[in-house]
Write a protein that holds these residues in place. Structure first.
Motif, PDB file in Angstrom:
ATOM      1  N   MET A 246       0.849  -1.205   0.000  1.00 32.49           N
ATOM      2  CA  MET A 246       0.000   0.000   0.000  1.00 32.49           C
ATOM      3  C   MET A 246       0.882   1.252   0.000  1.00 32.49           C
ATOM      4  N   LYS A 247       0.548   2.187  -0.892  1.00 29.30           N
ATOM      5  CA  LYS A 247       1.317   3.438  -0.946  1.00 29.30           C
ATOM      6  C   LYS A 247       0.926   4.357   0.211  1.00 29.30           C
ATOM      7  N   THR A 248       1.943   4.997   0.784  1.00 32.02           N
ATOM      8  CA  THR A 248       1.725   5.903   1.913  1.00 32.02           C
ATOM      9  C   THR A 248       2.235   7.292   1.589  1.00 32.02           C
ATOM     10  N   ALA A 249       1.423   8.293   1.870  1.00 28.85           N
ATOM     11  CA  ALA A 249       1.849   9.692   1.739  1.00 28.85           C
ATOM     12  C   ALA A 249       2.029  10.285   3.130  1.00 28.85           C
ATOM     13  N   TRP A 250       3.086  11.065   3.296  1.00 23.69           N
ATOM     14  CA  TRP A 250       3.250  11.849   4.519  1.00 23.69           C
ATOM     15  C   TRP A 250       2.803  13.266   4.207  1.00 23.69           C
ATOM     16  N   VAL A 251       1.911  13.807   5.049  1.00 22.81           N
ATOM     17  CA  VAL A 251       1.405  15.169   4.837  1.00 22.81           C
ATOM     18  C   VAL A 251       1.712  16.029   6.073  1.00 22.81           C
ATOM     19  N   PHE A 252       2.036  17.272   5.820  1.00 21.01           N
ATOM     20  CA  PHE A 252       2.555  18.153   6.878  1.00 21.01           C
ATOM     21  C   PHE A 252       1.673  19.394   7.008  1.00 21.01           C
TER      22      PHE A 252
ATOM     23  N   LEU B 238       4.131  16.739  -4.021  1.00 17.69           N
ATOM     24  CA  LEU B 238       2.987  17.448  -4.616  1.00 17.69           C
ATOM     25  C   LEU B 238       2.962  18.839  -4.002  1.00 17.69           C
ATOM     26  N   SER B 239       3.203  19.846  -4.818  1.00 20.12           N
ATOM     27  CA  SER B 239       3.349  21.209  -4.310  1.00 20.12           C
ATOM     28  C   SER B 239       2.017  21.937  -4.230  1.00 20.12           C
ATOM     29  N   ASN B 240       1.978  22.974  -3.395  1.00 25.09           N
ATOM     30  CA  ASN B 240       0.763  23.772  -3.220  1.00 25.09           C
ATOM     31  C   ASN B 240       0.305  24.412  -4.526  1.00 25.09           C
ATOM     32  N   VAL B 241       1.262  24.979  -5.291  1.00 22.17           N
ATOM     33  CA  VAL B 241       0.876  25.719  -6.501  1.00 22.17           C
ATOM     34  C   VAL B 241       0.765  24.824  -7.726  1.00 22.17           C
ATOM     35  N   ASP B 242       1.275  23.585  -7.612  1.00 18.73           N
ATOM     36  CA  ASP B 242       1.215  22.635  -8.727  1.00 18.73           C
ATOM     37  C   ASP B 242       1.104  21.228  -8.146  1.00 18.73           C
ATOM     38  N   PRO B 243      -0.130  20.742  -7.973  1.00 22.16           N
ATOM     39  CA  PRO B 243      -0.347  19.482  -7.257  1.00 22.16           C
ATOM     40  C   PRO B 243      -0.104  18.237  -8.106  1.00 22.16           C
ATOM     41  N   THR B 244       0.961  18.266  -8.913  1.00 26.47           N
ATOM     42  CA  THR B 244       1.351  17.077  -9.668  1.00 26.47           C
ATOM     43  C   THR B 244       2.682  16.585  -9.105  1.00 26.47           C
ATOM     44  N   PRO B 245       2.905  15.257  -9.083  1.00 28.97           N
ATOM     45  CA  PRO B 245       4.125  14.732  -8.465  1.00 28.97           C
ATOM     46  C   PRO B 245       5.382  15.201  -9.208  1.00 28.97           C
ATOM     47  N   ALA B 246       6.393  15.649  -8.461  1.00 26.96           N
ATOM     48  CA  ALA B 246       7.660  16.082  -9.068  1.00 26.96           C
ATOM     49  C   ALA B 246       8.814  15.680  -8.161  1.00 26.96           C
ATOM     50  N   THR B 247       9.949  15.368  -8.768  1.00 24.37           N
ATOM     51  CA  THR B 247      11.162  15.082  -7.992  1.00 24.37           C
ATOM     52  C   THR B 247      12.324  15.977  -8.418  1.00 24.37           C
TER      53      THR B 247
ATOM     54  N   ALA C 129      -5.153  14.003  -6.421  1.00 23.69           N
ATOM     55  CA  ALA C 129      -3.949  13.378  -6.982  1.00 23.69           C
ATOM     56  C   ALA C 129      -3.564  12.132  -6.188  1.00 23.69           C
ATOM     57  N   PHE C 130      -3.744  12.181  -4.873  1.00 18.75           N
ATOM     58  CA  PHE C 130      -3.455  10.996  -4.056  1.00 18.75           C
ATOM     59  C   PHE C 130      -4.327   9.814  -4.498  1.00 18.75           C
ATOM     60  N   THR C 131      -5.575  10.089  -4.802  1.00 20.95           N
ATOM     61  CA  THR C 131      -6.482   9.031  -5.270  1.00 20.95           C
ATOM     62  C   THR C 131      -5.980   8.457  -6.591  1.00 20.95           C
ATOM     63  N   GLU C 132      -5.587   9.351  -7.514  1.00 19.64           N
ATOM     64  CA  GLU C 132      -5.080   8.908  -8.817  1.00 19.64           C
ATOM     65  C   GLU C 132      -3.788   8.096  -8.673  1.00 19.64           C
ATOM     66  N   MET C 133      -2.970   8.443  -7.668  1.00 20.12           N
ATOM     67  CA  MET C 133      -1.703   7.740  -7.430  1.00 20.12           C
ATOM     68  C   MET C 133      -1.900   6.444  -6.640  1.00 20.12           C
ATOM     69  N   GLU C 134      -3.155   6.177  -6.268  1.00 20.11           N
ATOM     70  CA  GLU C 134      -3.504   4.979  -5.484  1.00 20.11           C
ATOM     71  C   GLU C 134      -2.801   4.969  -4.128  1.00 20.11           C
ATOM     72  N   VAL C 135      -2.751   6.152  -3.507  1.00 18.24           N
ATOM     73  CA  VAL C 135      -2.240   6.243  -2.133  1.00 18.24           C
ATOM     74  C   VAL C 135      -3.319   5.689  -1.201  1.00 18.24           C
ATOM     75  N   GLY C 136      -2.948   4.658  -0.434  1.00 19.67           N
ATOM     76  CA  GLY C 136      -3.940   4.007   0.435  1.00 19.67           C
ATOM     77  C   GLY C 136      -3.880   4.473   1.874  1.00 19.67           C
ATOM     78  N   GLN C 137      -2.779   5.149   2.243  1.00 19.76           N
ATOM     79  CA  GLN C 137      -2.611   5.605   3.626  1.00 19.76           C
ATOM     80  C   GLN C 137      -1.972   6.990   3.629  1.00 19.76           C
ATOM     81  N   ALA C 138      -2.467   7.862   4.498  1.00 18.16           N
ATOM     82  CA  ALA C 138      -1.840   9.171   4.695  1.00 18.16           C
ATOM     83  C   ALA C 138      -1.490   9.315   6.168  1.00 18.16           C
ATOM     84  N   ILE C 139      -0.264   9.741   6.430  1.00 18.28           N
ATOM     85  CA  ILE C 139       0.185  10.005   7.800  1.00 18.28           C
ATOM     86  C   ILE C 139       0.400  11.506   7.936  1.00 18.28           C
ATOM     87  N   GLU C 140      -0.369  12.139   8.819  1.00 16.94           N
ATOM     88  CA  GLU C 140      -0.193  13.572   9.076  1.00 16.94           C
ATOM     89  C   GLU C 140       0.906  13.730  10.125  1.00 16.94           C
TER      90      GLU C 140
END
Length: 292
Positions: free
Chosen positions: A1-7, A216-225, A250-261
């Motif tokens: 499962m993909k996990t995103a960390w959000v701050f 995923l940036s505030n002004v451009d919510p597409t994934p970038a590295t 975008a998290f839904t499209e990326m199939e992120v299943g878990q978010a940790i704040e």
């Protein structure tokens, strides 16, 4: 499962945050580094009885330091994200967690950002809850000097601009609730242009590395590295909108299943709960909450 960390950003701070980190060696080292850069103690401000923590000048560096320490401790336990995002000030915690810059570099940026935003004046921000989006967008398009500053969810936004323009929107758009925010300026609007120009002089001097995971940036919510792309997005952040609603999609499209704040409060998990039904949501605001 993909996990995103959000701050989370400003508004999530709580008096006493970080008090459980004072005996952790790695955290003590970070607090000492922060004091050398800031000239004041993060733990002292976080414990301050007269609520110094609610002043922008202190809020932003304190949040960044606490979020960075928590991210470090999570990595120490072998946890890693598949993507990161942060809300406004929280984007700095996200970029640190993604390895884009060193802890000290991020703190120098946040220190300058907080000073410039503390000095901002003459603007107004207001949160609107429960509205017709088409009507809101039409009114903003017809009203000079006001923008959608935070597009948080389908039913919750923040507008920003001159007091007259913000009050005109509040008068002309039917909402369930509209609340003026206790901030000094019109953040995330073109009114921050002078502050942004001054900030960007410092931003240009900071080395950015390619991110270890997509940001995923505030002004451009597409994934970038890519380091240059991420820096360009951060340059635009102070005057641009926080597009959190699109980050959630975008998290839904990326199939992120878990978010940790990562940080105090539950603002972002609250927004994700409504936007991404079925997503597993975890809050790490303290040492005890870090998953083992």
């Amino acid at each position: 499962m993909k996990t995103a960390w959000v701050f989370p950003g400003q508004g999530s701070q709580t008096i006493g945050m970080g008090s459980d980190l004072l005996d952790v060696e790695a955290a003590k080292a970070r607090f000492a580094q922060a004091e050398a850069i800031l000239g004041w103690s993060v733990p002292e401000i976080c414990q301050s009885a007269e609520d110094k923590l609610s002043k922008t000048l202190y809020t932003q560096p304190c949040l960044y330091v606490i979020e960075a320490i928590l991210a470090d401790l999570m990595r120490d336990r072998g946890l890693t994200p598949d993507a990161v995002a942060g809300h406004s000030l929280g984007e700095y915690g996200a970029l640190y967690a993604a390895g884009v810059f060193e802890f000290e570099s991020g703190l120098r940026l946040v220190k300058k950002r907080s000073e410039l935003m503390e000095q901002a004046s003459g603007g107004l921000m207001a949160a609107l809850i429960g509205f017709d989006r088409t009507q809101l967008e039409e009114q903003i398009a017809q009203t000079p000097n006001v923008v959608l500053a935070n597009d948080n969810s389908d039913s919750q936004v923040v507008i920003s601009g001159t007091p007259e323009a913000v009050e005109a929107i509040m008068a002309n758009v039917k909402t369930k609730k509209a609340v003026k925010l206790n901030v000094s300026g019109a953040f995330h609007s073109p009114q921050m242009g002078d502050a942004a120009a001054e900030f960007n002089q410092i931003l240009e001097t900071i080395d950015f590395r390619d991110a270890q995971v997509p940001v995923l940036s505030n002004v451009d919510p597409t994934p970038a590295t890519d380091a240059a792309a991420i820096k360009d997005r951060l340059i635009r952040q102070m005057t641009g909108s926080v597009r959190w609603r699109e980050i959630s999609s975008a998290f839904t499209e990326m199939e992120v299943g878990q978010a940790i704040e990562v940080g105090p409060g539950k603002v972002l998990t609250g927004l994700l709960k409504r936007a991404c039904p079925g997503m597993e949501l975890v809050n790490v605001g303290s040492l005890a909450e870090i998953p083992s």
